[in-house]
Write a protein that holds these residues in place. Structure first.
Motif, short mmCIF file in Angstrom:
data_model
loop_
_atom_site.label_atom_id
_atom_site.label_comp_id
_atom_site.label_asym_id
_atom_site.label_seq_id
_atom_site.Cartn_x
_atom_site.Cartn_y
_atom_site.Cartn_z
N VAL A 1 0.86 -1.18 0.00
CA VAL A 1 0.00 0.00 0.00
C VAL A 1 0.90 1.22 0.00
CG1 VAL A 1 -1.94 -1.08 1.15
CG2 VAL A 1 -0.13 -0.03 2.50
N ARG A 2 0.28 2.35 -0.17
CA ARG A 2 1.03 3.60 -0.19
C ARG A 2 1.86 3.73 1.08
NH1 ARG A 2 -2.00 9.25 -0.43
NH2 ARG A 2 -1.91 8.87 1.80
N GLY A 3 3.07 4.19 0.91
CA GLY A 3 3.90 4.42 2.09
C GLY A 3 4.80 3.25 2.45
N GLU A 4 4.59 2.11 1.81
CA GLU A 4 5.45 0.98 2.13
C GLU A 4 6.82 1.18 1.50
OE1 GLU A 4 5.28 -1.42 4.07
OE2 GLU A 4 3.15 -1.58 4.54
N SER A 5 7.83 0.68 2.20
CA SER A 5 9.16 0.73 1.62
C SER A 5 9.74 -0.67 1.68
CB SER A 5 9.97 1.76 2.40
OG SER A 5 11.22 1.27 2.72
N ILE A 6 10.18 -1.15 0.54
CA ILE A 6 10.62 -2.54 0.43
C ILE A 6 12.14 -2.55 0.29
CG2 ILE A 6 10.36 -4.67 -0.91
CD1 ILE A 6 7.76 -3.67 0.32
N PRO A 7 12.80 -3.32 1.13
CA PRO A 7 14.26 -3.33 1.06
C PRO A 7 14.79 -4.18 -0.10
CG PRO A 7 13.52 -4.79 2.78
CD PRO A 7 12.29 -4.17 2.20
N ILE A 8 15.96 -3.82 -0.58
CA ILE A 8 16.64 -4.63 -1.60
C ILE A 8 17.98 -5.04 -1.01
CG2 ILE A 8 17.62 -4.67 -3.92
CD1 ILE A 8 15.93 -2.19 -4.55
N ARG A 9 18.29 -6.29 -1.12
CA ARG A 9 19.66 -6.73 -0.83
C ARG A 9 19.94 -7.91 -1.75
NH1 ARG A 9 20.35 -8.78 4.73
NH2 ARG A 9 20.10 -6.62 5.37
#
Lengths: 359, 791
Positions: free
Chosen positions: A299-307
């Motif tokens: 949803v809006r506002g989510e931040s998904i990490p990348i590694r």
């Protein structure tokens, strides 16, 4: 997220880890559009495998089909201590071959032993060090960008095993060995026993060249906001624009607006190999990695990490216009898939380089 | 059809998932047995891929998850033993992140992370922080919830709590708190998001599924409460605000209700008490559909129990002004939730009342305040019809009674009757009965007229007919019981001060007057006796408190009594009125008020003449009159003569001869009062007895005529006994000879053929004779007196 903090403790010793590879992903190649500022759904193209086997058969193998008149073998001066790396041959077999870098001395011995005491007449013996580029559309035709010759023997006859030392000092080998889809760059030591009409006896010894570069002084992050108006707005960030081959890509995707039902999100590593020039330019793109970043609909506002650890993948440094013959570039492709399997993606070039291994 | 298919399909999918797990678990076990890390990672990732399914309901998914969980335990054991796989935990931590699919990757990462923390090669907080961040990658509600619950599960023993082995070196319990809070926040978001998955028509099913998952979210709060380091300060400043922020912002009724309840149940009471303001402040911000009343009720219930647990905690309640805060919060909630049914509001008030009764038993004003708020809420509404509401109101009203065991306390609550007014008639009665029973049970004395006024106002449902209720439906039994209760209640109204007591009586009278003919026979007697009791008391004190200004004089009371008894004429109930008049007369006699006593007698006679028509009733009445009159000593000769004359006259006019006979010989006592200065008129005694003998004779003859046989000699024996009485008392007109004659007469009668023998009368006669013999043998003065009588 505190990138620095995370980096601090994931930079771990690699050792022989790269031998243990388990790749869970399936390969899939997709076409891309070059419009840099928009994400757009695109259809999936048929997949072409990495392990495409070329049908090209070199001349010396045809000769080799006859019974060889003598055995030729190479020994390197530092053969026992020198690192060996796997090298794929045309027939698909993998051999361990010695590894060199530019400016090194290539020193060793070549021994020639006639089969079962037969004498071998010859018009002279030489060893060549060749750097060759071979194009797919021009099979069997090698373009030598480096060619050094050492005469080993004057014309005469060989009765028994004979050993010739050779040395190429501080050889300039600016390009790395490369095995691509449409192009191959290789280094080879080639011994030729010149026999005039009887046909020369030729033996090759491949070796691999890898060149190391220091870490770039400027390495900016890649940060961009993209989207489809009133539908999907995201902001993504990769911590660097230049990665070494065992590097880790750290980043995040921030969802500013989500009005479509996403199903998942992948990060792909794509290699773009272009060969030829002008009208004859041929471009081949492969997806080397498909790494799932997100499962489900954010949803809006989510931040998904990348590694993403790069070590499991068979990457090479970025090659820029190698001898005017070919280029290899790498891209990170962020792909979002919605519930109706429409794909939205954004591709960003990254520069790959080879960092000297510390071990 | 569709549904059953759906369920079947789900079963099938679950079976497939389980089969997939089992298949890969087989290879995983083989890899573990041969210490093959590479294979182990490959098959565990494949195994975990089964959890990527979207086709299972949470319930079934849980089954699948548990199976994967078991396998992960094995894998964790393997990871722990570096000797087996030869890879450092740091390397492992990277290695598992090579997995291409996110869900298996994160499950593996969590598993290795747990080993990583145990190895202490990295600070626990860094690993935990990384894990909780990386888990953001799973945004699918069900899969995310299970993944994070796995994370919570495996990290539970490794939180860097105070005194845990993972604390220290920059790892503090605050990191643990932070970790759990973050995981909680993310899980809650996922949980709330579930409701948007799928079409609207499946909302009900979704809600059910969500409910099944709620404990996964709530578990985090439980973990928080278990962290030793979370003391009041941390709870107040960090934990609670952060949790509430989530609760309020998620704007989801299901979550809000569950989580509020969870907070209340999970954390210690003293924390709640100290953070009431914050906790309550969140309530009005919740969605309007949230069942706040239950939430608040539970909170108050817990606090009540806490207060009850130990008296030492009570000052805390005062210090934080718990009541005021709760009361305000409830007010705000009711205001904010316009749609809340009235039963909800009342339930809230009941809880608040229970709370304040437990915590501040001394603060009646609080109780009244609660009731007042209730009245406000109820005002403008018609009588309550909803049985659930009335039930709550009864609970509300009963609570103070149960607590104080003393209705008097309740009577000081000005809002109490106003709440009762809102009850329907039947419930009102029930409540009134409850009040009366409470008084009876506790022997409470209601001692001022004001309180009596209030009390009767409260129980007016019993005292009078309430408009609009039909009396036909009343059950006779119930009615009697109710009225008897009221009668019993009247005896509990008492004050030592006669003036106040009189006021009480006046008040009661005012109320019961309105009760109508059906109630008066029940209510008048206790009131009369209560007044008479007062009279008796005054009579004792009379000497001390003289003077015209005394308001409570017996005279005045008697005037009142007259009125009260007169009221019975509307019933009509002459027998009862007559008895009461006689009682009053006797009391007046004791007060030396001749005219008053005379007046009462007059009234009694008037009633006898005009109202008592039934012959049996007449017999009873006349005997009562005779008995009372006999004890009167206040009358002058003239008055006495009038009254005794009347009495004897009426006696002789009774219908049946035996009744006449008995009444007449009873009249003999009117002329012989066995007191020091009592009347002793032997002449008239004898007259009476002779007359009764005559009547007895006549009766005997009448029986003879009508039945052909004489009646029993009972009447004669009875008269003989009267003779003996007066003989012994020394009446000169009663002689031994007369007795002798009477005995002979009886004997003759008994031997007569026509007389039917009656064992009772025979025995009576025999014992009378035996008595005479005994007296003769006893000797002394009495023996001498009896001597002339020959048997």
């Amino acid at each position: 997220m505190d990138w620095a903090g995370l980096l601090g403790w994931v930079s771990i010793g690699l050792g022989d880890l790269d031998l243990i590879k388990f790749l869970f992903f399936q390969f899939g190649a997709v076409d891309f559009r070059s419009d840099p500022n928009s994400l757009s759904p695109v259809s999936v193209f048929p997949i072409r495998g990495l392990d495409w086997i070329r049908l090209c058969i070199a001349m010396n193998y045809i000769i080799g089909a006859f019974k060889p008149a003598c055995h030729i073998s190479f020994t390197f001066f530092d053969g026992k201590s020198r690192k060996q790396v796997p090298s794929k041959k045309e027939n698909g077999q993998t051999l361990m071959v010695p590894l060199f870098q530019s400016q090194e001395n290539i020193v060793g011995k070549i021994s020639i032993e006639p089969v079962s005491g037969k004498k071998v007449e010859h018009n002279g013996i030489k060893v060549e060090l060749l750097g060759q580029i071979e194009m797919y559309f021009d099979k069997g035709n090698f373009y030598d960008f480096t060619s050094l010759v050492r005469e080993l023997d004057v014309p005469g006859e060989l009765y028994e095993r004979k050993t010739y030392p050779f040395e190429f000092s501080t050889v300039e080998m600016p390009y790395e060995t490369y095995n691509g889809v449409n192009v191959r760059l290789r280094y080879v030591l080639k011994v030729t026993i010149n026999r005039g009409y009887a046909g020369s006896i030729v033996e090759d010894q491949d070796f691999v060249v890898r060149n190391y570069t220091p870490p770039p002084s400027i390495n900016n992050s890649i940060k961009m906001e993209v989207g489809i108006e009133d539908c999907l707005h995201i902001e993504f960030e990769y911590n660097k624009s230049k990665y070494h081959l065992k590097d880790v890509i750290i980043g995040k995707i921030y969802f500013l607006l989500v009005r479509i039902k996403l199903k998942n999100m992948d990060l792909e590593i794509r290699r773009r190999e272009s060969t030829g020039s002008g009208a004859n330019t041929h471009v081949e793109t492969e997806t080397l990695a498909k790494f799932e970043l997100m499962d489900g609909a954010p949803v809006r506002g989510e931040s998904i990490p990348i590694r993403l650890f790069l070590s499991p993948y068979e990457l090479t440094p970025t090659y820029q216009n190698i001898n005017n013959k070919f280029s290899v570039k790498y891209y990170l492709n962020l792909v979002l898939v919605d519930e109706e399997d429409r794909r939205y993606f954004k591709q960003q070039e990254i520069t790959m380089f080879r960092l000297a291994e510390t071990s | 059809m569709m549904i059953s298919n759906g369920i079947e399909d789900e079963e099938k999918w679950l079976a497939e998932g389980i089969a997939g797990i089992q298949h890969n678990a087989f290879y995983l076990h083989r890899a573990l047995d041969s210490n093959n890390l590479r294979e182990a990672l490959k098959y565990s990732a494949l195994l975990l891929s089964e959890l990527r399914t979207s086709r299972l309901s949470p319930h079934k998914y849980y089954e699948l998850y548990m199976r994967a969980f078991d396998e992960l335990r094995r894998l964790e054991m393997f990871f722990k033993d570096e000797n087996r796989h030869g890879c450092s935990v740091v390397d492992l931590y990277e290695l598992v992140q090579h997995a291409g699919n996110i869900l298996p990757r994160l499950y593996l990462l969590c598993t290795v992370g747990s080993v990583y923390i145990k190895s202490k090669e990295a600070p626990a907080k860094d690993v935990l922080k990384d894990l909780v961040e990386m888990c953001r990658g799973v945004q699918h509600p069900v899969r995310g919830l299970f993944l994070r619950s796995y994370l919570a599960q495996i990290s539970r023993d490794e939180l860097p709590d105070i005194a845990s082995e993972y604390e220290g070196e920059g790892d503090t319990f605050m990191d643990a708190v932070e970790f759990v809070l973050q995981n909680f926040a993310e899980m809650n978001k996922l949980w709330v998001r579930m409701q948007h998955q799928g079409p609207l028509r499946e909302r009900e099913k979704l809600d059910k599924e969500r409910n099944e998952l709620r404990d996964l979210v709530g578990k985090n709060l439980h973990v928080l409460s278990q962290i030793e380091g979370v003391d009041l300060e941390i709870y107040r400043d960090t934990v609670l605000p952060r949790v509430l922020e989530q609760v309020v912002n998620c704007k989801d009724e299901l979550a809000q209700y569950y989580l509020m309840d969870c907070i209340i149940q999970v954390f210690p009471d003293e924390y709640h008490l100290q953070t009431l303001e914050t906790l309550l402040g969140a309530c009005p911000q919740l969605q309007s559909a949230v069942d706040i009343k239950t939430v608040l009720s539970r909170l108050m219930e817990r606090l009540s129990n806490y207060a009850a647990s130990s008296p030492e905690v009570l000052p805390e309640f005062l210090q934080v002004e718990a009541f005021t805060k709760l009361s305000n919060a409830i007010g705000k909630v009711i205001e904010a939730q316009v749609d809340m049914p009235i039963v909800g509001a009342i339930t809230l008030y009941v809880s608040l009342l229970t709370f304040t009764l437990h915590v501040h038993p001394d603060r009646l004003d609080y109780v009244d305040q609660v009731l007042g708020a209730c009245v406000k809420k109820l005002s403008g509404k018609a009588k309550l019809e909803d049985s659930r509401v009335t039930k709550q109101v009864v609970a509300l009203l009963s609570a103070p009674l149960d607590k104080y065991n003393d209705i008097v306390t309740a009577l000081t609550l000005s809002n109490y009757p106003r709440v009762m007014d809102h009850l329907d008639a039947a419930t009102n009665k029930v409540m009134a009965m409850v009040i009366i029973q409470s008084i009876m049970k506790n022997n409470t004395c209601v001692s001022t007229s004001d309180k009596v006024e209030v009390l009767f106002e409260l129980i007016k449902g019993l005292i009078k007919d309430i408009e609009g209720t039909s009396t036909d439906e009343l059950d006779e039994e119930d009615f009697k019981e109710e009225q008897n209760s009221v009668a019993r209640l009247m005896h509990m109204l008492y004050n030592d001060d006669p003036e106040e007591m009189l006021k009480i009586i006046n008040t009661v009278w005012k109320h019961i007057m309105a009760g109508g003919p059906k109630r008066l026979p029940f209510t008048v007697p206790p009131l009369v006796f209560s007044a008479l009791k007062l009279v008796r008391r005054l009579q004792v004190q009379d000497g001390d408190v003289a003077g015209e200004e005394v308001p409570a004089t017996p005279k005045k009371i008697f005037q009142l009594l007259n009125q009260i008894i007169e009221a019975l004429s509307v019933v009509p109930s002459p027998e009862l009125a007559l008895r009461l008049y006689l009682q009053c007369a006797e009391a007046a006699n004791d007060c030396d008020l001749e005219p008053v006593a005379y007046e009462f007698f007059t009234q009694a006679f008037v009633l006898y003449e005009e109202e008592v028509a039934d012959s049996k009733a007449q017999v009873t009445a006349i005997h009562l009159i005779i008995g009372t009159l006999q004890r009167m000593n206040v009358f002058g000769i003239e008055n006495r003569d009038t009254l005794t004359h009347k009495a004897t006259g009426y006696s002789a006019k009774l219908l049946k001869k035996p009744d006449q006979c008995r009444a007449v010989y009873a009249c003999s006592h009117l002329f012989w009062v066995d007191d020091q200065d009592g009347t002793k008129d032997g002449e008239r005694v004898l007259l009476c007895l002779k007359r009764s003998l005559r009547i007895a004779n006549a009766a005997q003859q009448m029986v003879n005529v009508t039945r052909g046989s004489s009646g029993p000699v009972t009447l004669f024996v009875e008269i003989l006994n009267k003779y003996l009485y007066f003989f012994e008392k020394g009446s000169p007109q009663i002689t031994g000879a007369a007795i002798q004659g009477l005995i002979e007469l009886i004997k003759t009668e008994m031997q007569s053929d026509s007389t039917t023998s009656n064992p009772a009368s025979d025995a009576f006669f025999a014992s009378t004779l035996r008595y005479i013999r005994f007296q003769k043998q006893k000797g002394g003065a009495m023996g001498e007196k009896y001597d002339p009588i020959k048997l």
